[in-house]
Design a protein around this motif. Structure first.
Motif, short mmCIF file in Angstrom:
data_model
loop_
_atom_site.label_atom_id
_atom_site.label_comp_id
_atom_site.label_asym_id
_atom_site.label_seq_id
_atom_site.Cartn_x
_atom_site.Cartn_y
_atom_site.Cartn_z
N TRP A 45 40.37 52.00 42.77
CA TRP A 45 40.00 50.84 42.28
C TRP A 45 41.08 49.76 42.71
CZ3 TRP A 45 41.70 46.48 39.87
CH2 TRP A 45 40.70 45.35 39.85
N ASN A 46 42.26 49.98 42.87
CA ASN A 46 43.09 48.96 43.25
C ASN A 46 43.01 48.90 44.72
OD1 ASN A 46 45.01 47.54 41.23
ND2 ASN A 46 44.77 49.57 40.32
N ASP A 49 40.57 46.82 45.74
CA ASP A 49 40.73 45.38 45.23
C ASP A 49 41.66 44.60 46.25
OD1 ASP A 49 40.00 43.71 43.06
OD2 ASP A 49 42.00 43.52 42.41
N GLY A 218 43.18 47.34 36.44
CA GLY A 218 42.38 48.49 37.32
C GLY A 218 42.27 49.69 36.51
#
Length: 284
Positions: A45-46, A49, A218
């Motif tokens: 997710w990070n 992102d 996250g």
């Protein structure tokens, strides 16, 4: 397990706004750390992102497909994790990958169970998938946006008995006004209800500015956590006033701004540039 060293490096790069370093750090960690499935999702997710904030659409797409592969091996309650962030959506749309994103979202909606354990991230997922005006010119799928808006409304009903109900309701009306404005649909009938929510959430600015519960950005826990009252107010009000200005409801936006001025909120330059625009429009 996320090691102390990895956390320290992550926080250090985050504080310095070194997005590329975060991407490289977490890509290496995926190959070297003994992560649980949830921790792998946190890293993925990070990575997405930070690539999204760097506007690296193609690289984000590659990572998102790894994220998708990981989630498909896990319990279906986690499916909304991959479509819960508007910045990640926007970068994929800019790169021409709207269809891929939309299919991920629709799959999550059809296959993820609706539980209290994932109600907040489902709300955030629906919010991210409603089309709103932005600084980047892009074409959007109207049917997809209206589908997400209806899902958002249903999530508000699920959350109506929580301490954060006003924030969720205000957010829904904010998204509705924004997307209806894009589609040239009449939103005027919802202004009174949205304004009632605004007046209700104003009282939260009198709460202490407490820090949110400390979770790594996250993580599943962070994305499913309810906001503190003060954070609900500052976030909800910021988005609402900007949306009113984008919809050319200048007088109402300035009325709301006058209400919050005594609290000396620390909003972005973009927020105050929109306020100045509203003042200029009203003075003509």
């Amino acid at each position: 397990m996320i090691s102390g060293r990895l956390k320290d490096d992550f926080f250090r790069f985050q504080k310095a706004n070194h997005k590329e370093e975060i991407v490289h750090l977490l890509q290496e960690a995926l190959n070297t750390e003994d992560f649980t499935n949830q921790e792998r999702c946190w890293a993925l997710w990070n990575i997405s992102d930070n690539l999204a904030m760097l506007r690296k659409s193609q690289e984000q797409l590659i990572n998102h497909k790894l994220f998708e592969k990981q989630l498909l091996q896990m319990d279906k309650q986690y499916l909304h994790w991959i479509v819960s962030d508007g910045t990640q959506k926007m970068t994929l749309l800019i790169g021409g990958f709207e269809s891929y994103w939309n299919k991920l979202y629709e799959y999550a909606c059809k296959n993820s169970p609706k539980t209290q354990e994932n109600v907040v991230i489902r709300f955030e997922s629906h919010r991210a998938n409603v089309a709103i005006p932005c600084l980047i010119d892009f074409k959007f799928d109207k049917e997809h946006s209206l589908y997400a808006l209806e899902n958002l409304r249903e999530s508000v009903v699920e959350l109506k008995n929580t301490s954060t109900a006003t924030f969720y309701e205000l957010t829904y009306f904010t998204q509705l006004i924004a997307t209806y404005g894009l589609m040239n649909k009449d939103y005027k009938q919802f202004l009174d209800e949205s304004q009632n929510c605004f007046e209700d959430i104003l009282t939260y600015l009198k709460y202490p500015n407490e820090k949110e519960q400390m979770h790594l950005i996250g993580t599943w826990e962070a994305l499913n956590a309810h906001r503190t009252p003060y954070s609900q107010a500052t976030c909800g009000i910021n988005n609402y006033i900007i949306t009113l200005i984008n919809a050319k409801e200048y007088k109402l936006a300035l009325y709301c701004y006058e209400k919050i001025e005594p609290f000396n909120l620390n909003y972005s330059r973009y927020f105050y540039s929109r306020i100045n625009l509203a003042k200029q429009e009203v003075s003509f």
